[in-house]
Design an enzyme around this catalytic site. Sequence first.
Site, PDB file in Angstrom:
ATOM      1  N   GLY A 117       0.810  -1.219   0.000  1.00 21.03           N
ATOM      2  CA  GLY A 117       0.000   0.000   0.000  1.00 21.03           C
ATOM      3  C   GLY A 117       0.840   1.265   0.000  1.00 21.03           C
ATOM      4  O   GLY A 117       1.698   1.458   0.850  1.00 21.03           O
ATOM      5  N   GLY A 157      -0.292   4.457   0.356  1.00 23.43           N
ATOM      6  CA  GLY A 157      -1.020   5.606   0.892  1.00 23.43           C
ATOM      7  C   GLY A 157      -0.145   6.389   1.862  1.00 23.43           C
ATOM      8  O   GLY A 157       1.084   6.275   1.825  1.00 23.43           O
ATOM      9  N   PHE A 158      -0.764   7.162   2.722  1.00 23.37           N
ATOM     10  CA  PHE A 158       0.010   7.972   3.665  1.00 23.37           C
ATOM     11  C   PHE A 158       0.923   7.105   4.543  1.00 23.37           C
ATOM     12  O   PHE A 158       2.097   7.416   4.731  1.00 23.37           O
ATOM     13  CB  PHE A 158      -0.937   8.780   4.569  1.00 23.37           C
ATOM     14  CG  PHE A 158      -1.638   9.898   3.859  1.00 23.37           C
ATOM     15  CD1 PHE A 158      -0.923  10.956   3.318  1.00 23.37           C
ATOM     16  CD2 PHE A 158      -3.019   9.895   3.718  1.00 23.37           C
ATOM     17  CE1 PHE A 158      -1.572  11.992   2.661  1.00 23.37           C
ATOM     18  CE2 PHE A 158      -3.671  10.932   3.063  1.00 23.37           C
ATOM     19  CZ  PHE A 158      -2.947  11.976   2.533  1.00 23.37           C
ATOM     20  N   GLU A 186     -18.043  17.747   3.216  1.00 21.90           N
ATOM     21  CA  GLU A 186     -17.303  18.481   2.188  1.00 21.90           C
ATOM     22  C   GLU A 186     -17.947  18.315   0.818  1.00 21.90           C
ATOM     23  O   GLU A 186     -18.061  19.268   0.038  1.00 21.90           O
ATOM     24  CB  GLU A 186     -15.838  18.024   2.177  1.00 21.90           C
ATOM     25  CG  GLU A 186     -15.154  18.439   3.487  1.00 21.90           C
ATOM     26  CD  GLU A 186     -13.685  18.092   3.593  1.00 21.90           C
ATOM     27  OE1 GLU A 186     -12.954  18.855   4.247  1.00 21.90           O
ATOM     28  OE2 GLU A 186     -13.263  17.063   3.041  1.00 21.90           O
ATOM     29  N   GLN A 215      -3.268  11.594   9.715  1.00 23.39           N
ATOM     30  CA  GLN A 215      -2.258  11.846  10.744  1.00 23.39           C
ATOM     31  C   GLN A 215      -1.782  10.585  11.487  1.00 23.39           C
ATOM     32  O   GLN A 215      -0.572  10.350  11.556  1.00 23.39           O
ATOM     33  CB  GLN A 215      -2.773  12.901  11.741  1.00 23.39           C
ATOM     34  CG  GLN A 215      -2.443  14.332  11.316  1.00 23.39           C
ATOM     35  CD  GLN A 215      -0.956  14.543  11.080  1.00 23.39           C
ATOM     36  OE1 GLN A 215      -0.119  14.079  11.844  1.00 23.39           O
ATOM     37  NE2 GLN A 215      -0.616  15.203   9.983  1.00 23.39           N
TER      38      GLN A 215
END
Lengths: 433, 433
Positions: free
Chosen positions: A15, A17-18, A174, A323
């Site tokens: 993965g 991602g972040f 959003e 985070q």
Amino acid sequence: MNIPQTSFPRVVIIGGGFAGLAVARGLEAKELQVVLLDKHNYHTFQPLLYQVATGGLEPDSIAFPLRKRFNDIENFYFRLAEVTGIDAEKNEVKTSIGSLNYDYLVIATGSTTNFFGNKNIEKYTMEMKSIPQSLNIRSLILENFEEALLTSDLEERKKLMNFVIVGGGPTGVELAGALAEMKKEILPKDYPDLDIRLMKINLIQGADCLLKGMSPQASEKAEDFLIKLGVDVWKSLRVQNYDGNIITTNGEDHFKASTVIWAAGVKGASIDGLHAECVVERAARYKVDQFNRVTSHENIFAIGDVACMNTEAFPYGHPMMAQPAIQQGNLLAKNILALQKGKQIKPFVYNDKGSMATIGRNKAVVDLPKWKFQGVFAWFVWMVVHLFSLIGFRNKAVVFLNWMYNYIRFDRETRLIIRPYKQKNKYSFESDK
Amino acid sequence: MNIPQTSFPRVVIIGGGFAGLAVARGLEAKELQVVLLDKHNYHTFQPLLYQVATGGLEPDSIAFPLRKRFNDIENFYFRLAEVTGIDAEKNEVKTSIGSLNYDYLVIATGSTTNFFGNKNIEKYTMEMKSIPQSLNIRSLILENFEEALLTSDLEERKKLMNFVIVGGGPTGVELAGALAEMKKEILPKDYPDLDIRLMKINLIQGADCLLKGMSPQASEKAEDFLIKLGVDVWKSLRVQNYDGNIITTNGEDHFKASTVIWAAGVKGASIDGLHAECVVERAARYKVDQFNRVTSHENIFAIGDVACMNTEAFPYGHPMMAQPAIQQGNLLAKNILALQKGKQIKPFVYNDKGSMATIGRNKAVVDLPKWKFQGVFAWFVWMVVHLFSLIGFRNKAVVFLNWMYNYIRFDRETRLIIRPYKQKNKYSFESDK
């Protein structure tokens, strides 16, 4: 998979991602072989997917080629592959392009949409977890407007212009705000022969407030902003079914809508192969200790959304946001290097920097640990934080330019139907996932 | 189709390319009802498609939403529709969303790839006439590199890294140059474990020189530039077949390649329904008089690529490029207004502003009517002309920013596999057209 077997221990990261990026960057150029696997060849900046879905940003400007991120690093290998299973006894992952053994395995597969087992909802609603999915939403919104022009049946036209977003978390809020701004600024100009008053944006939230994880002030202000933008907010209402035409709920309300976006839940994107005791069943997240080690495995780690670390502050695991993923990735890299050198490893302590959500132009809510604020300044902070979190100078510059343009011109110009969504059932894009 | 029938005469324009846009803009806010039909909801700036295909530009920055282009105009209607036929006796066009009658019909459907009847070539080669097609090429190039990493069969790897472009016109030359720059600057960094020397770029041209329509200086210099960039240029060689593996030619040469891009011919995108005498059979273009009227029809016009006007200077019709299309569109708008007022209409006279092609950084060729030049300055001129020809401030700004970034960083950053092409046969994207 054609990756050389060297004397260096091999770390396989699943993965990009972040979480995966953070651990991979932390291990670079050390005496380890790092293999990153991802089913896409790019990293997706998920917090801005809703802007792609509503025509505000190009898809390419919120994505970054994974190979480029690492093309200055030795001993690093990227492979475009889908991981299908883990064999912990053999220390091996199985993928769409063959098997690969590991010394350390890092599972950073993130999360996936949770339909809570409802097959109808899975079939008929839209998800927004990837770039192709966001482009599908963009296309569907525009295609529905094109179709609404053609029908002379008022009920049908209302259905085509009725948008329902299920889930009042940051994604739902959003997206609802962005759609409301499209309704205000763009669609009346593009479709002057449609009665824009027929367009409805419904935001349905199961809990009794929006943005459940944030402060009451943020939650109230966000709702206030949305209502002022013309969004119908439904709280304490649960969607029970959707058959492609009508949404039924646990209340008296039902909604006739052509577009339903499901942002009501995520679950861990866990992989087949580990014992059931390693996984929190309902959430599909891996149980990890404070070093992010998966239960009863010494050399398998899970980080980010897919990891569930029980702590006093977070008895059900950390929030599934960028985070914790980045912080766990950064620490895990250090811990793997420490393990290599026979040093002590450190437990994870979450540094909560706060959270934020944007509703529209000049409208955002920000919860910092010691300061909560809403409005224009919050919106400015939201923009700066997101701009600087994007990877790459080009992406930052293009996003900045688009935001300035959209702000000054009240516009969202990337409203092209590039992936006609209505053909989805016909072509059944597997690549959407 | 839900378009009101008013007392104003109705002009139906088929196609929102250069020609269609020019005529529609010229008719705006006049006492006419204008209906624009296109199968996409956006205008495509075709001269830059090759940069999308090679990762230099985002697709959204070379496209412009057609509705936005006209959303300040009264009496203007856009419909997203595919035109399937023309019934000249009834003054009616048939479309995917119903029929529509017209007072004046403007056919501005442009051109489509010409496979000269070879079904194999049509099935196995890639086209580059639309944004989805360009994204397919981008994906295929990158997917082939990913696959080349996985195979241990050297012949297979060579095949995956062998790129063949058929056709030495501007499209073929520009694409070959861009691929050569990817080979030089990008791919060795992204794929350090692949032997980049195995990558070959072959440009096959049937004629005895490249850029047949341009000056001998331009043609020679373009070839020179390409050879210096490492492209293998084959002239006076005709491709006879391609079975997905091997390209056979009329010579001794054959090529084993996974990627073949067909840029060897275009033909008019004519529509069913008009008499055979109206169409130039081989080219599939409409025969038009000097007022762009289709043979034997008073109120049907064809402009741009799909029109074939025989003049002394151009006995086979004007070149299929943007300039004749724009000029014909501008004049036709004036002529339709003149017809309305019972005034004299004017014949079309082509103002040849010249032509140009770019090969790579600091390398372009420009033929102006009175001045022919090549090299850095030509490249600069090419950039300025293309930048200013783009529609919309946002597009200009984003393209400019990308070009500056790519120039300074020797990079092309939008290399994401968003539409996995290898699944094409499985899913058979009809939307590619």
